[in-house]
Motif scaffolding. Structure first.
Motif, PDB file in Angstrom:
ATOM      1  N   CYS A 101       0.855  -1.168   0.042  1.00 26.50           N
ATOM      2  CA  CYS A 101      -0.028   0.101  -0.099  1.00 26.50           C
ATOM      3  C   CYS A 101       0.765   1.249   0.012  1.00 26.50           C
ATOM      4  CB  CYS A 101      -0.982   0.058   1.419  1.00 26.50           C
ATOM      5  SG  CYS A 101      -2.066   1.490   1.457  1.00 26.50           S
ATOM      6  N   ILE A 102       0.569   2.199  -0.935  1.00 30.36           N
ATOM      7  CA  ILE A 102       1.228   3.434  -0.992  1.00 30.36           C
ATOM      8  C   ILE A 102       0.905   4.166   0.420  1.00 30.36           C
ATOM      9  CG2 ILE A 102       1.666   3.553  -3.238  1.00 30.36           C
ATOM     10  CD1 ILE A 102      -0.654   5.510  -3.368  1.00 30.36           C
ATOM     11  N   SER A 103       1.934   5.086   0.836  1.00 24.77           N
ATOM     12  CA  SER A 103       1.872   5.437   2.427  1.00 24.77           C
ATOM     13  C   SER A 103       0.772   6.594   2.418  1.00 24.77           C
ATOM     14  CB  SER A 103       3.203   6.132   2.794  1.00 24.77           C
ATOM     15  OG  SER A 103       3.376   7.241   1.923  1.00 24.77           O
ATOM     16  N   VAL A 104       0.316   7.021   1.389  1.00 24.14           N
ATOM     17  CA  VAL A 104      -0.847   8.203   1.638  1.00 24.14           C
ATOM     18  C   VAL A 104      -2.186   7.457   1.853  1.00 24.14           C
ATOM     19  CG1 VAL A 104       0.433   9.967   0.580  1.00 24.14           C
ATOM     20  CG2 VAL A 104      -0.900   8.540  -0.745  1.00 24.14           C
ATOM     21  N   VAL A 105      -2.197   6.352   1.537  1.00 27.01           N
ATOM     22  CA  VAL A 105      -3.469   5.549   1.467  1.00 27.01           C
ATOM     23  C   VAL A 105      -3.656   4.748   2.706  1.00 27.01           C
ATOM     24  CG1 VAL A 105      -4.782   3.780   0.552  1.00 27.01           C
ATOM     25  CG2 VAL A 105      -3.762   5.324  -0.915  1.00 27.01           C
ATOM     26  N   LYS A 106      -2.504   4.424   3.482  1.00 23.00           N
ATOM     27  CA  LYS A 106      -2.631   3.620   4.664  1.00 23.00           C
ATOM     28  C   LYS A 106      -3.584   4.046   5.863  1.00 23.00           C
ATOM     29  CE  LYS A 106       1.688   1.083   4.335  1.00 23.00           C
ATOM     30  NZ  LYS A 106       3.140   0.802   4.733  1.00 23.00           N
ATOM     31  N   PRO A 107      -3.551   5.384   6.080  1.00 29.58           N
ATOM     32  CA  PRO A 107      -4.679   5.678   7.124  1.00 29.58           C
ATOM     33  C   PRO A 107      -5.880   5.562   6.748  1.00 29.58           C
ATOM     34  CG  PRO A 107      -2.875   7.451   6.358  1.00 29.58           C
ATOM     35  CD  PRO A 107      -2.631   6.461   5.469  1.00 29.58           C
ATOM     36  N   PHE A 108      -6.447   5.593   5.604  1.00 27.03           N
ATOM     37  CA  PHE A 108      -7.867   5.290   5.186  1.00 27.03           C
ATOM     38  C   PHE A 108      -8.215   3.928   5.311  1.00 27.03           C
ATOM     39  CE2 PHE A 108      -6.260   9.264   2.728  1.00 27.03           C
ATOM     40  CZ  PHE A 108      -7.226  10.090   3.594  1.00 27.03           C
ATOM     41  N   LEU A 109      -7.414   2.759   5.500  1.00 26.95           N
ATOM     42  CA  LEU A 109      -7.428   1.552   5.411  1.00 26.95           C
ATOM     43  C   LEU A 109      -8.156   0.970   6.925  1.00 26.95           C
ATOM     44  CD1 LEU A 109      -4.828  -0.034   3.150  1.00 26.95           C
ATOM     45  CD2 LEU A 109      -7.203   0.784   2.615  1.00 26.95           C
ATOM     46  N   GLY A 110      -7.504   1.662   7.718  1.00 29.05           N
ATOM     47  CA  GLY A 110      -8.125   1.533   9.280  1.00 29.05           C
ATOM     48  C   GLY A 110      -7.713   0.522   9.864  1.00 29.05           C
ATOM     49  N   PRO A 111      -8.242   0.134  11.096  1.00 34.77           N
ATOM     50  CA  PRO A 111      -7.341  -0.921  11.899  1.00 34.77           C
ATOM     51  C   PRO A 111      -7.521  -2.116  11.689  1.00 34.77           C
ATOM     52  CG  PRO A 111      -9.369  -0.056  13.144  1.00 34.77           C
ATOM     53  CD  PRO A 111      -9.005   0.850  11.928  1.00 34.77           C
ATOM     54  N   ALA A 112      -8.397  -2.816  10.776  1.00 32.54           N
ATOM     55  CA  ALA A 112      -8.685  -4.218  10.233  1.00 32.54           C
ATOM     56  C   ALA A 112      -7.696  -4.361   9.422  1.00 32.54           C
ATOM     57  CB  ALA A 112      -9.972  -4.308   9.673  1.00 32.54           C
ATOM     58  N   PHE A 113      -7.015  -3.559   8.624  1.00 34.62           N
ATOM     59  CA  PHE A 113      -5.935  -3.892   7.808  1.00 34.62           C
ATOM     60  C   PHE A 113      -4.736  -4.053   8.516  1.00 34.62           C
ATOM     61  CE2 PHE A 113      -2.387  -2.517   5.077  1.00 34.62           C
ATOM     62  CZ  PHE A 113      -2.439  -3.354   3.867  1.00 34.62           C
ATOM     63  N   ARG A 114      -4.613  -3.014   9.638  1.00 39.55           N
ATOM     64  CA  ARG A 114      -3.407  -3.094  10.275  1.00 39.55           C
ATOM     65  C   ARG A 114      -3.320  -4.502  10.911  1.00 39.55           C
ATOM     66  NH1 ARG A 114       1.561  -3.247  10.394  1.00 39.55           N
ATOM     67  NH2 ARG A 114       2.401  -3.358  12.266  1.00 39.55           N
ATOM     68  N   ALA A 115      -4.505  -4.816  11.516  1.00 35.81           N
ATOM     69  CA  ALA A 115      -4.523  -6.339  12.304  1.00 35.81           C
ATOM     70  C   ALA A 115      -4.013  -7.408  11.411  1.00 35.81           C
ATOM     71  CB  ALA A 115      -5.818  -6.205  12.788  1.00 35.81           C
ATOM     72  N   LEU A 116      -4.441  -7.131   9.985  1.00 34.39           N
ATOM     73  CA  LEU A 116      -4.359  -8.415   8.977  1.00 34.39           C
ATOM     74  C   LEU A 116      -2.814  -8.242   9.056  1.00 34.39           C
ATOM     75  CD1 LEU A 116      -6.287  -9.079   5.990  1.00 34.39           C
ATOM     76  CD2 LEU A 116      -3.769  -8.995   5.874  1.00 34.39           C
ATOM     77  N   THR A 117      -2.185  -7.220   8.647  1.00 38.27           N
ATOM     78  CA  THR A 117      -0.671  -7.238   8.373  1.00 38.27           C
ATOM     79  C   THR A 117       0.046  -7.705   9.552  1.00 38.27           C
ATOM     80  OG1 THR A 117      -0.869  -4.966   8.723  1.00 38.27           O
ATOM     81  CG2 THR A 117      -0.908  -5.350   6.512  1.00 38.27           C
ATOM     82  N   ALA A 118      -0.271  -7.216  10.513  1.00 41.32           N
ATOM     83  CA  ALA A 118       0.357  -7.499  12.039  1.00 41.32           C
ATOM     84  C   ALA A 118       0.291  -9.092  12.170  1.00 41.32           C
ATOM     85  CB  ALA A 118      -0.236  -6.808  13.104  1.00 41.32           C
ATOM     86  N   SER A 119      -0.778  -9.791  11.766  1.00 41.70           N
ATOM     87  CA  SER A 119      -0.838 -11.120  12.076  1.00 41.70           C
ATOM     88  C   SER A 119       0.155 -11.851  10.963  1.00 41.70           C
ATOM     89  CB  SER A 119      -2.307 -11.835  11.761  1.00 41.70           C
ATOM     90  OG  SER A 119      -2.790 -11.619  10.485  1.00 41.70           O
ATOM     91  N   LEU A 120       0.343 -11.280   9.845  1.00 46.35           N
ATOM     92  CA  LEU A 120       1.314 -11.975   8.680  1.00 46.35           C
ATOM     93  C   LEU A 120       2.698 -11.605   9.152  1.00 46.35           C
ATOM     94  CD1 LEU A 120      -0.559 -10.834   5.495  1.00 46.35           C
ATOM     95  CD2 LEU A 120       0.009 -13.124   6.199  1.00 46.35           C
ATOM     96  N   GLU A 121       2.922 -10.398   9.881  1.00 48.27           N
ATOM     97  CA  GLU A 121       4.321 -10.195  10.437  1.00 48.27           C
ATOM     98  C   GLU A 121       4.546 -11.078  11.448  1.00 48.27           C
ATOM     99  OE1 GLU A 121       3.776  -5.941  11.803  1.00 48.27           O
ATOM    100  OE2 GLU A 121       3.842  -5.329   9.648  1.00 48.27           O
ATOM    101  N   ARG A 122       3.806 -11.353  12.630  1.00 56.89           N
ATOM    102  CA  ARG A 122       3.928 -12.477  13.568  1.00 56.89           C
ATOM    103  C   ARG A 122       4.434 -13.734  12.909  1.00 56.89           C
ATOM    104  NH1 ARG A 122      -0.307  -9.505  16.067  1.00 56.89           N
ATOM    105  NH2 ARG A 122      -1.950 -11.182  15.475  1.00 56.89           N
ATOM    106  N   ALA A 123       3.666 -14.114  11.806  1.00 61.14           N
ATOM    107  CA  ALA A 123       3.745 -15.435  11.269  1.00 61.14           C
ATOM    108  C   ALA A 123       5.218 -15.585  10.891  1.00 61.14           C
ATOM    109  CB  ALA A 123       2.795 -15.825  10.332  1.00 61.14           C
ATOM    110  N   VAL A 124       5.536 -14.544  10.101  1.00 62.50           N
ATOM    111  CA  VAL A 124       7.022 -14.472   9.726  1.00 62.50           C
ATOM    112  C   VAL A 124       8.001 -14.434  10.745  1.00 62.50           C
ATOM    113  CG1 VAL A 124       8.455 -12.808   8.441  1.00 62.50           C
ATOM    114  CG2 VAL A 124       6.164 -13.195   7.392  1.00 62.50           C
TER     115      VAL A 124
END
Length: 212
Positions: A101-124
């Protein structure tokens, strides 16, 4: 006769990977992908929204190797395979998700997207034994990552150095020399084809894992 209502089918949250394995994006485990899946995913995921002044866009795989090259050039503990591995995999979740995701769009994706990426980061992190960044470790990483971004913006996408500071808000000057050209040869700053980017990323990943 009373009609029975069919229960809605559960939402599909998994993707089929290059190897044929399935990755559940909402509940990933460290066993859901092969190293080749990660390499190919990163090689087929593009930075800068896929925009480029070259024939090809820049892959996250090539960017990851760029940041690793800067770490090895600048870090006092340059021969630390675990630190190298964490640098190489700093955007690994994007390869599993297939989205940078380009940085200027990230704030609009909300906490659900951040939770999804965080779970992938933990698995990695679990799969490759990556410890969390300390503040002292994160600072040089962010500097290298941002200098890489400034350099890519100018040499790959076509922003001017002034726009990098004024519009992109990156407080670093772009590099003149491509550090990857010194390692791999080729035309400086030219984005690699996905198969080549995957091959080079996978080689580095396996070499580092073998040294742990």
């Amino acid at each position: 006769m009373t009609a029975t209502r069919e229960e809605p089918a559960p939402q599909r949250a998994w993707v089929r990977l290059y190897s044929g394995k399935r990755l559940d994006l909402l509940n990933p485990t460290p066993f859901d992908w092969e190293d080749s899946d990660l390499a190919m995913g990163l090689a087929r995921t593009y930075r800068w929204g896929g925009h480029s002044k070259w024939e090809l866009p820049l892959s996250v795989a090539q960017h990851s190797l760029f940041v690793l090259a800067l770490r090895r050039r600048w870090s006092p503990d340059a021969d630390d395979p675990r630190a190298d591995l964490r640098e190489l995999l700093h955007d690994a979740d994007e390869g599993l998700l297939g989205f940078d995701c380009i940085s200027v769009v990230k704030p609009f994706l909300g906490p659900a997207f951040r939770a999804l990426t965080a779970s992938l980061e933990r698995a990695v992190a679990l799969r490759y034994g990556l410890a969390p960044w300390t503040s002292a470790q994160r600072r040089p990483h962010k500097r290298a990552d941002r200098i890489a971004a400034a350099s890519e913006a100018v040499h790959v996408v076509g922003w001017t150095p002034r726009e990098v500071r004024a519009t992109l808000r990156i407080p670093h000057s772009p590099l003149e020399l491509d550090p990857l050209a010194a390692v791999y040869g080729g035309t400086p700053w030219e984005p690699w084809a996905p198969t080549l980017a995957a091959e080079r990323f996978l080689f580095e990943l396996r070499a580092l894992c073998a040294r742990l």
